[in-house]
Design a protein around this motif. Structure first.
Motif, PDB file in Angstrom:
ATOM      1  N   ALA A  68      32.070  10.002  92.425  1.00 19.47           N
ATOM      2  CA  ALA A  68      30.643   9.949  92.090  1.00 19.47           C
ATOM      3  C   ALA A  68      30.149  11.272  91.543  1.00 19.47           C
ATOM      4  O   ALA A  68      29.189  11.316  90.754  1.00 19.47           O
ATOM      5  CB  ALA A  68      29.842   9.548  93.324  1.00 19.47           C
ATOM      6  N   LEU A  69      30.775  12.368  91.945  1.00 20.05           N
ATOM      7  CA  LEU A  69      30.367  13.703  91.499  1.00 20.05           C
ATOM      8  C   LEU A  69      31.098  14.162  90.249  1.00 20.05           C
ATOM      9  O   LEU A  69      30.822  15.257  89.735  1.00 20.05           O
ATOM     10  CB  LEU A  69      30.608  14.715  92.625  1.00 20.05           C
ATOM     11  N   ALA A  70      32.022  13.369  89.762  1.00 20.55           N
ATOM     12  CA  ALA A  70      32.832  13.778  88.607  1.00 20.55           C
ATOM     13  C   ALA A  70      31.979  13.932  87.364  1.00 20.55           C
ATOM     14  O   ALA A  70      31.082  13.121  87.089  1.00 20.55           O
ATOM     15  CB  ALA A  70      33.931  12.749  88.357  1.00 20.55           C
ATOM     16  N   ARG A  71      32.293  14.976  86.596  1.00 17.47           N
ATOM     17  CA  ARG A  71      31.582  15.246  85.349  1.00 17.47           C
ATOM     18  C   ARG A  71      32.447  14.776  84.188  1.00 17.47           C
ATOM     19  O   ARG A  71      33.358  15.471  83.761  1.00 17.47           O
ATOM     20  CB  ARG A  71      31.294  16.744  85.219  1.00 17.47           C
ATOM     21  N   GLY A  72      32.183  13.600  83.723  1.00 17.44           N
ATOM     22  CA  GLY A  72      32.919  13.083  82.590  1.00 17.44           C
ATOM     23  C   GLY A  72      34.104  12.231  82.994  1.00 17.44           C
ATOM     24  O   GLY A  72      34.572  12.241  84.138  1.00 17.44           O
ATOM     25  N   LEU A  73      34.620  11.494  82.021  1.00 20.91           N
ATOM     26  CA  LEU A  73      35.671  10.520  82.286  1.00 20.91           C
ATOM     27  C   LEU A  73      36.978  11.166  82.714  1.00 20.91           C
ATOM     28  O   LEU A  73      37.627  10.700  83.653  1.00 20.91           O
ATOM     29  CB  LEU A  73      35.901   9.653  81.042  1.00 20.91           C
ATOM     30  N   HIS A  74      37.401  12.250  82.061  1.00 18.29           N
ATOM     31  CA  HIS A  74      38.685  12.831  82.447  1.00 18.29           C
ATOM     32  C   HIS A  74      38.657  13.352  83.869  1.00 18.29           C
ATOM     33  O   HIS A  74      39.618  13.175  84.626  1.00 18.29           O
ATOM     34  CB  HIS A  74      39.119  13.960  81.500  1.00 18.29           C
ATOM     35  N   GLU A  75      37.569  14.002  84.268  1.00 17.60           N
ATOM     36  CA  GLU A  75      37.494  14.509  85.635  1.00 17.60           C
ATOM     37  C   GLU A  75      37.585  13.355  86.632  1.00 17.60           C
ATOM     38  O   GLU A  75      38.252  13.467  87.668  1.00 17.60           O
ATOM     39  CB  GLU A  75      36.202  15.299  85.846  1.00 17.60           C
ATOM     40  N   LYS A  76      36.948  12.225  86.298  1.00 19.66           N
ATOM     41  CA  LYS A  76      37.014  11.064  87.178  1.00 19.66           C
ATOM     42  C   LYS A  76      38.436  10.507  87.241  1.00 19.66           C
ATOM     43  O   LYS A  76      38.952  10.219  88.324  1.00 19.66           O
ATOM     44  CB  LYS A  76      36.040   9.995  86.674  1.00 19.66           C
ATOM     45  N   LEU A  77      39.071  10.378  86.082  1.00 18.65           N
ATOM     46  CA  LEU A  77      40.443   9.853  86.053  1.00 18.65           C
ATOM     47  C   LEU A  77      41.415  10.777  86.757  1.00 18.65           C
ATOM     48  O   LEU A  77      42.314  10.327  87.469  1.00 18.65           O
ATOM     49  CB  LEU A  77      40.879   9.647  84.602  1.00 18.65           C
ATOM     50  N   LEU A  95      44.078  11.337  94.001  1.00 19.34           N
ATOM     51  CA  LEU A  95      43.720  10.857  95.330  1.00 19.34           C
ATOM     52  C   LEU A  95      44.206   9.435  95.621  1.00 19.34           C
ATOM     53  O   LEU A  95      44.350   9.053  96.779  1.00 19.34           O
ATOM     54  CB  LEU A  95      42.196  10.903  95.507  1.00 19.34           C
ATOM     55  N   ALA A  96      44.456   8.658  94.584  1.00 18.35           N
ATOM     56  CA  ALA A  96      44.795   7.247  94.786  1.00 18.35           C
ATOM     57  C   ALA A  96      46.288   7.068  95.068  1.00 18.35           C
ATOM     58  O   ALA A  96      47.109   7.950  94.812  1.00 18.35           O
ATOM     59  CB  ALA A  96      44.384   6.435  93.566  1.00 18.35           C
ATOM     60  N   ASP A 139      41.354  -0.283  92.340  1.00 10.48           N
ATOM     61  CA  ASP A 139      40.091   0.241  92.854  1.00 10.48           C
ATOM     62  C   ASP A 139      39.973   1.713  92.486  1.00 10.48           C
ATOM     63  O   ASP A 139      40.955   2.471  92.589  1.00 10.48           O
ATOM     64  CB  ASP A 139      40.033   0.118  94.385  1.00 10.48           C
ATOM     65  N   TRP A 140      38.798   2.105  92.076  1.00  6.30           N
ATOM     66  CA  TRP A 140      38.563   3.527  91.828  1.00  6.30           C
ATOM     67  C   TRP A 140      38.615   4.323  93.137  1.00  6.30           C
ATOM     68  O   TRP A 140      39.091   5.457  93.163  1.00  6.30           O
ATOM     69  CB  TRP A 140      37.200   3.730  91.183  1.00  6.30           C
ATOM     70  N   ALA A 141      38.115   3.727  94.201  1.00  9.20           N
ATOM     71  CA  ALA A 141      38.078   4.429  95.487  1.00  9.20           C
ATOM     72  C   ALA A 141      38.299   3.428  96.614  1.00  9.20           C
ATOM     73  O   ALA A 141      37.968   2.243  96.487  1.00  9.20           O
ATOM     74  CB  ALA A 141      36.749   5.139  95.679  1.00  9.20           C
ATOM     75  N   ARG A 142      38.856   3.927  97.730  1.00  9.75           N
ATOM     76  CA  ARG A 142      39.104   3.080  98.896  1.00  9.75           C
ATOM     77  C   ARG A 142      38.560   3.684 100.182  1.00  9.75           C
ATOM     78  O   ARG A 142      38.707   3.113 101.259  1.00  9.75           O
ATOM     79  CB  ARG A 142      40.605   2.839  99.056  1.00  9.75           C
ATOM     80  N   ALA A 143      37.964   4.860 100.076  1.00  8.81           N
ATOM     81  CA  ALA A 143      37.435   5.520 101.262  1.00  8.81           C
ATOM     82  C   ALA A 143      36.280   6.423 100.841  1.00  8.81           C
ATOM     83  O   ALA A 143      36.060   6.685  99.648  1.00  8.81           O
ATOM     84  CB  ALA A 143      38.529   6.335 101.962  1.00  8.81           C
ATOM     85  N   GLU A 144      35.556   6.907 101.821  1.00  7.70           N
ATOM     86  CA  GLU A 144      34.348   7.689 101.524  1.00  7.70           C
ATOM     87  C   GLU A 144      34.677   8.971 100.762  1.00  7.70           C
ATOM     88  O   GLU A 144      33.931   9.385  99.863  1.00  7.70           O
ATOM     89  CB  GLU A 144      33.629   8.037 102.837  1.00  7.70           C
ATOM     90  N   ILE A 145      35.804   9.597 101.079  1.00  6.47           N
ATOM     91  CA  ILE A 145      36.116  10.879 100.446  1.00  6.47           C
ATOM     92  C   ILE A 145      36.352  10.709  98.960  1.00  6.47           C
ATOM     93  O   ILE A 145      35.773  11.444  98.142  1.00  6.47           O
ATOM     94  CB  ILE A 145      37.340  11.520 101.119  1.00  6.47           C
ATOM     95  N   ASP A 146      37.186   9.738  98.560  1.00  6.48           N
ATOM     96  CA  ASP A 146      37.432   9.602  97.126  1.00  6.48           C
ATOM     97  C   ASP A 146      36.225   8.987  96.409  1.00  6.48           C
ATOM     98  O   ASP A 146      35.947   9.319  95.254  1.00  6.48           O
ATOM     99  CB  ASP A 146      38.736   8.857  96.819  1.00  6.48           C
TER     100      ASP A 146
END
Length: 438
Positions: free
Chosen positions: A399-408, A414-415, A387-394
């Protein structure tokens, strides 16, 4: 076994991304919303862009859209009996061994304890997203037998061997040169090369093996094709000083192993913090790798590894949890700590480089790049669905990440194991999350 097709966001690495800035790096293979096809033999059969084509009717489809699919993590240094002492308070390395580790390992002389511990350990690896590992059991033959039995029942790629310790340990944990060779040869005959298992000559660390015992290990390493070697090196300054006293003829701690024929391309040495330029050159020349164990190094106060300096010299560095000195079997938690270890030295570790070190980089360093570590046709389908996220914070952060590396990078930081939806070994689901609560 039936054919399966998994649909999700595929990420793996064709080459080492290196330590450069995270944009425009080589080797990153990102395939969002693709089908990963797994054949009836548990091998990857192909990859399809879901927007273009679908698997044929021979595949059972498993829709994991919105989830990340990675190769299974490869832990290059971990102690199966030390789950019993994880998160123990207040000591550095040498005290840790005497106070916590050796008493815990003593219990594995009991075959029932060894079997239960091996089952717990292998299940825990899979529940944390690790599908292959290089493992220390105890000095007891039955501990190694139990570990191989449990891993084999799950189809796992596992490298292990009974610990060699004939001095400077409690009498109830000591073997001899003769008993160590006898036990090792019997275990090699039974397990080395069986299915997905391989044997490693396992020198606990230089202070606990006599020169005769290390010579024996080096001889078997030369005589038996495909054997690995695993040990510890230069983890703690007090340990380094002790080795200097015990082996005054050796140039360095690493040189002790070199003198006894223990360094080659299948040698895995945990930690490698207190090394110099000549040591790094020796690692590069021999092909041996350093298994970086950041949570353990921080928890025991051992020091900060010079990862960039090692690789600049041509040495290989892979990622390890080192439980129980390490504080979690989660490779994600381990990678997040690896970032901090490098940041303390002014180095920024990208998510690409970190994840590569625990997947394709580890596979290549172990000589297993033809089998595991990537999502490529012909390789074993050892993989995990996250899962990319499991709670509201992550979820909000991603969702606010700018680009793939920032998301990864945010996901990696956080995971943890609670984000794991499923782990597959050779195409068979060996772990599936049954709860939906965070």
């Amino acid at each position: 076994m039936n054919r399966i097709a998994l649909r999700g966001d595929l990420l793996d690495f064709s080459t080492d991304p290196g330590f450069g800035p995270p944009d425009a790096v080589p080797g990153v293979r990102w395939r969002p919303d693709h089908w990963l096809l797994v054949d009836e033999h548990g091998r990857i059969a192909g990859v399809l862009d879901a927007s273009v084509s679908e698997p044929d009717a021979s595949y059972r489809r498993i829709d994991q859209r919105g989830r990340l699919i990675l190769p299974g993590f490869i832990d290059t240094h971990v102690h199966s009996p030390q789950l019993d002492v994880i998160a123990s308070y207040g000591t550095e390395l040498l005290d840790w061994l005497e106070t916590y580790t050796f008493p815990a390992e003593r219990r594995h002389a009991d075959p029932q304890v060894a079997r239960a511990g091996a089952e717990r350990f292998c299940d825990a690896l899979l529940a944390h997203g690790t599908t292959a590992a290089v493992v220390f059991p105890t000095v007891h033959k039955q501990s190694c037998e139990a570990l191989f039995t449990s891993a084999n029942a799950r189809g796992m790629r596992l490298i292990a061997g009974k610990c060699l310790m004939d001095r400077h340990v409690p009498e109830w944990l000591a073997d001899t040169v003769e008993s160590a060779e006898r036990d090792s040869l019997e275990l090699i005959e039974r397990w080395h090369g069986k299915d997905r298992l391989a044997y490693a000559m396992t020198v606990r660390f230089a202070p606990t093996s006599s020169e005769a015992q290390m010579d024996m290990a080096g001889r078997l390493l030369c005589e038996v094709p495909g054997l690995y070697m695993q040990t510890h090196v230069a983890e703690n300054r007090a340990e380094v000083a002790w080795v200097r006293e015990l082996f005054p003829q050796a140039r360095s701690y690493l040189d002790v192993y070199h003198r006894h024929g223990l360094l080659n391309e299948r040698a895995v040495l945990a930690h490698g913090i207190w090394l110099d330029d000549e040591d790094r050159a020796l690692l590069a020349a021999s092909g041996a790798q350093i298994a970086h164990s950041p949570t353990s190094n921080l928890f025991l106060g051992s020091g900060l590894i010079g990862w960039q300096a090692l690789e600049a010299a041509g040495a290989k560095v892979t990622m390890a949890t080192d439980v129980g000195g390490g504080t979690s079997l989660s490779m994600l938690r381990t990678l997040a700590e690896a970032y901090k270890v490098q940041a303390l030295q002014g180095v920024r570790l990208s998510a690409w480089k970190a994840l590569h070190s625990a997947t394709a980089g580890a596979a290549d360093a172990l000589g297993l790049g033809h089998e595991i570590g990537r999502l490529e046709p012909g390789l074993m389908a050892d993989l995990c669905v996250w899962d990319w996220a499991r709670a509201e914070i992550d979820a909000n952060r991603l969702a606010l990440a700018r680009g793939l590396h920032e998301k990864l990078f945010a996901w990696m930081t956080l995971a943890d194991e609670r984000h794991l939806a499923a782990a597959y070994v050779a195409g068979t689901a060996r772990f599936e999350r049954t709860t939906i609560a965070p």
